[in-house]
Design a protein around this motif. Structure first.
Motif, PDB file in Angstrom:
ATOM      1  N   PHE A  38      28.538  40.430  37.343  1.00 38.68           N
ATOM      2  CA  PHE A  38      29.943  40.209  37.672  1.00 38.68           C
ATOM      3  C   PHE A  38      30.175  38.899  38.409  1.00 38.68           C
ATOM      4  CE2 PHE A  38      28.988  44.640  37.223  1.00 38.68           C
ATOM      5  CZ  PHE A  38      29.924  45.008  36.262  1.00 38.68           C
ATOM      6  N   THR A  51      33.083  49.064  32.784  1.00 40.10           N
ATOM      7  CA  THR A  51      31.819  48.555  32.225  1.00 40.10           C
ATOM      8  C   THR A  51      30.625  49.265  32.855  1.00 40.10           C
ATOM      9  OG1 THR A  51      32.696  46.342  31.759  1.00 40.10           O
ATOM     10  CG2 THR A  51      30.373  46.480  32.083  1.00 40.10           C
ATOM     11  N   ALA A 252      23.685  32.760  33.753  1.00 38.29           N
ATOM     12  CA  ALA A 252      24.049  34.189  33.822  1.00 38.29           C
ATOM     13  C   ALA A 252      23.305  35.011  32.767  1.00 38.29           C
ATOM     14  CB  ALA A 252      25.550  34.341  33.641  1.00 38.29           C
ATOM     15  N   TYR A 256      19.459  38.733  32.344  1.00 40.32           N
ATOM     16  CA  TYR A 256      18.969  39.914  31.623  1.00 40.32           C
ATOM     17  C   TYR A 256      17.442  39.894  31.529  1.00 40.32           C
ATOM     18  CZ  TYR A 256      23.847  40.426  30.051  1.00 40.32           C
ATOM     19  OH  TYR A 256      25.208  40.582  29.998  1.00 40.32           O
ATOM     20  N   GLY A 308      36.849  47.342  24.975  1.00 39.34           N
ATOM     21  CA  GLY A 308      38.125  46.625  25.074  1.00 39.34           C
ATOM     22  C   GLY A 308      38.521  46.408  26.524  1.00 39.34           C
ATOM     23  N   TRP A 309      39.780  46.142  26.729  1.00 38.67           N
ATOM     24  CA  TRP A 309      40.285  45.842  28.072  1.00 38.67           C
ATOM     25  C   TRP A 309      41.160  46.956  28.602  1.00 38.67           C
ATOM     26  CZ3 TRP A 309      42.343  40.360  26.573  1.00 38.67           C
ATOM     27  CH2 TRP A 309      41.269  39.449  26.619  1.00 38.67           C
TER      28      TRP A 309
END
Ligand code: MSP
Length: 522
Positions: A38, A51, A252, A256, A308-309
């Motif tokens: 984030f 998320t 970023a 991972y 989605g949002w």
């Protein structure tokens, strides 16, 4: 049930065979899932929480079957914007990111989002990994230095594709001419196309797969992966060239890998990952990241799930629009579980969802308070009214309706634990399970039964209820833990499977009784 396919070597005919394999742990290697990390320039809002919840629910679901999952989340802390915000607030950038980091950690704790590793891009372990990624890209010939001239968005920290004659009125968009390092993205266009043609189900949902192919069809251009230090002072310097700082997205995405120990060999046990992301960061994950992975010679992601949002009205909830919904009071009144349930069940995975407070209340009242919480109290109430202190188990107890319902629940949870994109099937199955139990109690007038018949029916209802609590512990961790405690059962499948006598104890309040609390308020 059709066949369960764990991987190409294992196919199981039925649930029990499958479960046995799970328990013996002979087929599964540890799974690896990531949420995005984030941006440290916003407080957590429901988009971020969603998320995190999508990942956590699936991880908890695997936990029921002793299936180990590494769940990585964390903070994306570099970038000029972060630095500028700290300056505006008159604190050091380090102090600022530490505070933002603490905000996210606290929020995830409240929602019981149990990541197994929290990675920060300002950490030393991350720096080591990122430097290695860069060196391998360089060694493999995918990095070159060149001059960039063009429009640049300060807010997105991204070069833009406008032509020179573009008339600019946005102070966030500035003209830039500068030297930087480029990544040879163009070298991967065909390879990516071939990969996606052979692996269509990697991207979920299909519409996002098509969007990715659309991006490939537009052609891939090399892109700048560093910025001059004077413009990006808060970041990780390019090795051997301290005048340049690594572009925030390369930084970023590499998290991972750094999160699982890269470049130390231990990362190999977990790689490749399942990534869960929002649709706004599709290109970075379905184009840039796989290309970078190919360039450093690593396997491509196992799955990329794109949600989605959450919208406020018809606008994306975001820091820049300053339209985050204040959920503090709602959470205080209804609890974290209710919120978790609402967010997960009111958005079809992959599509947008609009947050509506009235719908939230209605949803909590009809499903959680009435169908779930009240049903549990009702069953306990019936037992108590008949002075039953113990429900005895006898083997021939479960009738075919219960057995059918149980196998439906089991099937759906297993499908979901194997494939996160089946989240909505999993949630629908919960709603159907509740409906089944409520209808059964009413149709069979359980409260009118007596003697052995009452014992057997109540036992069966509780037994299915216990399974519901076990399977939906990932969706409603607080409430379901209370139910599992009531039955002296842990959140593990083998424990719930046991038939034991049920001791009738005091009732447990699972969700606020909304209509009552509303009346009380008046
Ligand atoms: N830092 C990058 C991700 C780097 S991953 C290598 C980033 N951070 S973010 O904080 O802006 O967003 C994190 C996640 O929250 C993204 O998946 C984004 O899609 C999601 N959401 C942010 N706002 C959202 C909504 N309003 N609704 C749903 N999710 C959205 O992007």
């Amino acid at each position: 049930m059709s066949h369960f396919i764990l991987n190409k070597n294992y196919t199981f005919k039925n649930f029990d065979e499958y479960l046995l394999a799970y328990q013996k742990n002979i087929t599964h290697s540890k799974k690896y899932i990531t949420s995005p990390i984030f941006y440290a320039n916003s407080k957590p809002h429901i988009g971020h929480i969603y998320t995190g919840l999508v990942c956590d629910t699936w991880v908890k679901c695997n936990g029921i079957f002793n299936n180990e999952v590494e769940f990585v989340s964390g903070m994306d802390e570099h970038g000029q914007k972060v630095h500028q915000t700290a300056e505006k607030m008159k604190v050091s950038t380090k102090e600022y990111v530490d505070q933002m980091n603490a905000n996210f950690i606290e929020c995830f704790k409240n929602y019981d989002i149990n990541y197994t590793k929290w990675i920060r891009t300002t950490s030393y372990e991350h720096k080591v990994a990122l430097e290695r990624v860069w060196r391998i890209l360089e060694k493999n010939g995918y990095i070159y230095k060149s001059k960039y001239s063009g429009w640049y968005s300060i807010s997105d920290e991204n070069y833009l594709d406008f032509d020179k004659d573009y008339i600019n009125t946005n102070p966030n968009i500035v003209w830039r001419e500068e030297e930087c390092y480029y990544f040879k993205l163009s070298a991967f266009e065909d390879k990516l196309r071939e990969f996606y043609q052979n692996n269509k189900s990697i991207i979920y949902p299909n519409s996002r797969y098509n969007e990715t192919i659309g991006l490939l069809d537009q052609g891939l251009k090399d892109f700048a992966i560093s910025r001059p230090k004077e413009r990006l002072s808060w970041g990780i310097e390019v090795d051997n060239d301290p005048s340049q700082v690594i572009y925030v997205w390369i930084d970023a995405l590499s998290a991972y890998l750094s999160a699982i120990g890269y470049p130390d060999d231990k990362y190999k046990k977990l790689w490749p990952a399942i990534h869960v992301i929002g649709k706004d960061i599709l290109k970075f994950h379905t184009i840039y990241w796989p290309a970078l992975l190919m360039a450093i010679g690593l396997e491509l992601p196992k799955q990329i799930i794109i949600h989605g949002w959450w919208l406020n009205g018809d606008q994306k909830i975001s820091k820049s629009l300053n339209n985050a919904i204040d959920i503090g009071n709602l959470v205080e009144s209804y609890g974290y579980d209710s919120f978790r349930y609402y967010l997960l069940s009111n958005m079809t995975l992959g599509e947008d969802g609009s947050f509506k407070e009235t719908l939230f209340e209605q949803n909590i009242e009809t499903v959680l308070s009435n169908k779930f919480g009240n049903l549990f109290s009702r069953l306990i109430g019936i037992a108590k009214r008949h002075s039953l202190e113990l429900l005895k188990f006898n083997k021939a107890l479960l009738n075919s309706k219960f057995i059918e319902e149980l196998s439906r629940l089991r099937e759906n949870i297993l499908i979901y634990s194997e494939n996160l994109s089946k989240l909505n099937l999993y949630i629908q199955s919960f709603n159907d399970g509740l409906e089944f139990l409520n209808v059964y109690v009413n149709d069979n007038k359980i409260w009118e039964l007596t003697g052995e018949q009452l014992n057997n029916e109540l036992y069966s209802l509780f037994y299915v209820f216990k399974h519901l609590a076990l399977f939906y512990y990932p969706l409603l961790p607080n409430a379901c833990s209370k139910i599992l405690d009531y039955f002296d059962t842990k959140s593990k499948y083998e424990d719930a499977l046991k038939f034991k006598n049920i001791i009738i104890k005091e009732n447990v309040l699972l969700f606020p009784r909304l209509s009552i609390s509303k009346n009380e308020k008046i």
